[in-house]
Design a protein around this motif. Structure first.
Motif, short mmCIF file in Angstrom:
data_model
loop_
_atom_site.label_atom_id
_atom_site.label_comp_id
_atom_site.label_asym_id
_atom_site.label_seq_id
_atom_site.Cartn_x
_atom_site.Cartn_y
_atom_site.Cartn_z
N PRO A 81 0.65 -1.41 0.14
CA PRO A 81 0.09 0.20 0.19
C PRO A 81 0.99 1.61 -0.12
O PRO A 81 0.93 2.24 -0.50
N GLN A 82 2.06 0.96 0.44
CA GLN A 82 2.67 2.08 0.82
C GLN A 82 3.35 3.06 -0.68
O GLN A 82 3.42 4.00 -1.26
N ASN A 83 3.74 1.71 -1.77
CA ASN A 83 4.11 1.89 -3.07
C ASN A 83 3.05 2.34 -3.64
O ASN A 83 3.42 3.61 -4.11
N LEU A 84 1.14 1.31 -3.51
CA LEU A 84 0.75 2.37 -4.51
C LEU A 84 0.30 3.51 -4.24
O LEU A 84 0.37 4.72 -5.42
N GLY A 85 0.42 4.06 -2.80
CA GLY A 85 -0.37 5.49 -2.64
C GLY A 85 0.69 6.24 -3.47
O GLY A 85 0.69 7.56 -3.84
N ALA A 86 2.65 5.50 -3.31
CA ALA A 86 3.44 6.81 -3.48
C ALA A 86 3.52 7.06 -5.41
O ALA A 86 3.19 7.80 -5.71
N ILE A 87 2.36 6.01 -6.16
CA ILE A 87 2.55 6.16 -7.15
C ILE A 87 1.07 6.87 -7.28
O ILE A 87 1.31 7.42 -8.68
N LEU A 88 0.37 6.87 -7.15
CA LEU A 88 -0.83 6.95 -7.33
C LEU A 88 -1.15 8.77 -6.75
O LEU A 88 -0.99 9.37 -7.91
N ARG A 89 0.20 9.32 -6.33
CA ARG A 89 0.68 10.60 -5.60
C ARG A 89 1.35 11.43 -6.77
O ARG A 89 0.86 12.46 -7.45
N THR A 90 2.35 10.89 -7.78
CA THR A 90 3.13 10.48 -8.79
C THR A 90 1.84 10.94 -10.08
O THR A 90 1.89 11.25 -10.42
N ALA A 91 1.09 10.46 -10.46
CA ALA A 91 -0.32 9.71 -11.31
C ALA A 91 -1.26 11.67 -11.28
O ALA A 91 -0.86 11.72 -12.32
N GLU A 92 -1.59 11.19 -9.74
CA GLU A 92 -2.32 12.14 -9.69
C GLU A 92 -1.64 13.96 -10.34
O GLU A 92 -2.10 15.08 -11.08
N GLY A 93 -0.43 14.01 -9.25
CA GLY A 93 0.48 15.26 -9.86
C GLY A 93 1.29 15.83 -11.53
O GLY A 93 0.96 16.69 -11.51
N MET A 94 0.95 14.20 -11.68
CA MET A 94 1.71 14.35 -12.84
C MET A 94 0.31 14.72 -14.58
O MET A 94 1.09 14.63 -15.51
N GLY A 95 -0.99 14.96 -13.63
CA GLY A 95 -1.82 14.85 -14.53
C GLY A 95 -2.64 13.33 -15.47
O GLY A 95 -2.54 13.86 -16.17
N ALA A 96 -1.51 12.62 -14.96
CA ALA A 96 -2.14 10.69 -15.42
C ALA A 96 -3.96 11.49 -15.46
O ALA A 96 -4.45 12.08 -14.48
N HIS A 97 -4.81 10.51 -16.69
CA HIS A 97 -6.16 10.71 -16.90
C HIS A 97 -6.82 9.83 -15.81
O HIS A 97 -8.19 9.77 -15.46
#
Length: 248
Positions: A101-117
């Motif tokens: 879950p820590q990895n997933l959370g970090a990935i999702l934070r990056t995805a949102e910050g980078m503007g992934a749809h």
């Protein structure tokens, strides 16, 4: 009725800002009153540290806890409809059986910050959006469109039928991510910690790239790999968009 207990300032405040979940109750120390008032969240119940610890199940509550509705997953179709407004094409992230879950959370934070749809997660054998994931993402997941799919390979074929290129990342990738041309819509695929993509998922990709390494270790953490992959895709997409706008 299913509910989640969120704790920590970023997790709770971003949930309130996103306005995608029902907020049933909030417990907080006096210091949070002004922030909650600005968000029109209604009055919070006063609580001392011991009560907050009991509600959150951890000492890391930062003085605020909320009981909210379940995470609002969306459909793949909803993600594609949202992405249709972007002239450069969809940018999606597909995660194959991430367990931490820590990895997933970090990935999702990056995805949102980078503007992934949007992001696609398998329904089985993978962590979903839990309160721990929300906290690890610093609340960013509350603003992100995420779909859970039964079969990731089938979802990849659906994306390909929509003229979206599917690019996996693995050490054995045919070319460097920095040499690959991110033109048009793309879905980026990352595999589980230590295992990488499953064979059928990898074989479903249009191509597989690798992220060059100059040091002695043999791989990046999956959350770091996601950040590198997304940042290169976004850099190229922005550059192409700027060049198009500058054409006389």
């Amino acid at each position: 009725m299913s509910t989640d207990i969120l704790s920590g300032g970023h997790a709770v405040l971003e949930c309130l800002r996103a306005r995608r979940r029902a907020v049933h109750e909030i417990w907080a120390t006096a210091e949070w009153a002004r922030a909650l008032g600005e968000l029109r969240a209604g009055p919070a119940k006063g609580a001392v540290a011991a009560e907050l610890r009991r509600l959150a199940g951890t000492d890391r509550h930062q003085g605020i806890v909320a009981r909210v509705g379940p995470y609002p997953y969306v459909t793949l179709e909803a993600i594609l409809d949202y992405a249709a407004a972007d002239a450069t094409g969809p940018l999606l992230l597909l995660l194959d059986q991430i367990q931490d879950p820590q990895n997933l959370g970090a990935i999702l934070r990056t995805a949102e910050g980078m503007g992934a749809h949007g992001v696609l997660l398998p329904k089985d054998n993978a962590v979903g959006v839990t309160p721990t994931v929300v906290r690890a993402s610093a609340g960013a997941v509350e603003h992100l469109r995420i779909a859970q799919v039964t079969n990731l390979s089938r979802a990849i074929r659906e994306l390909q039928s929509r003229n979206i290129w599917v690019v996996g990342a693995a050490a054995e990738g045919q070319q460097s991510v920095f040499d690959y041309q991110f033109a048009g819509g793309h879905a980026l695929v990352l595999g589980a910690e230590g295992k990488g993509m499953r064979r059928l998922v990898r074989e479903s990709c249009d191509t597989v790239v690798h992220i060059p390494m100059a040091g002695r270790v043999t791989s990046y953490n999956v959350s770091v790999a996601a950040a590198l992959l997304l940042s290169e895709a976004v850099r190229q997409r922005r550059q192409k968009s700027e060049n198009t706008c500058n054409i006389p």
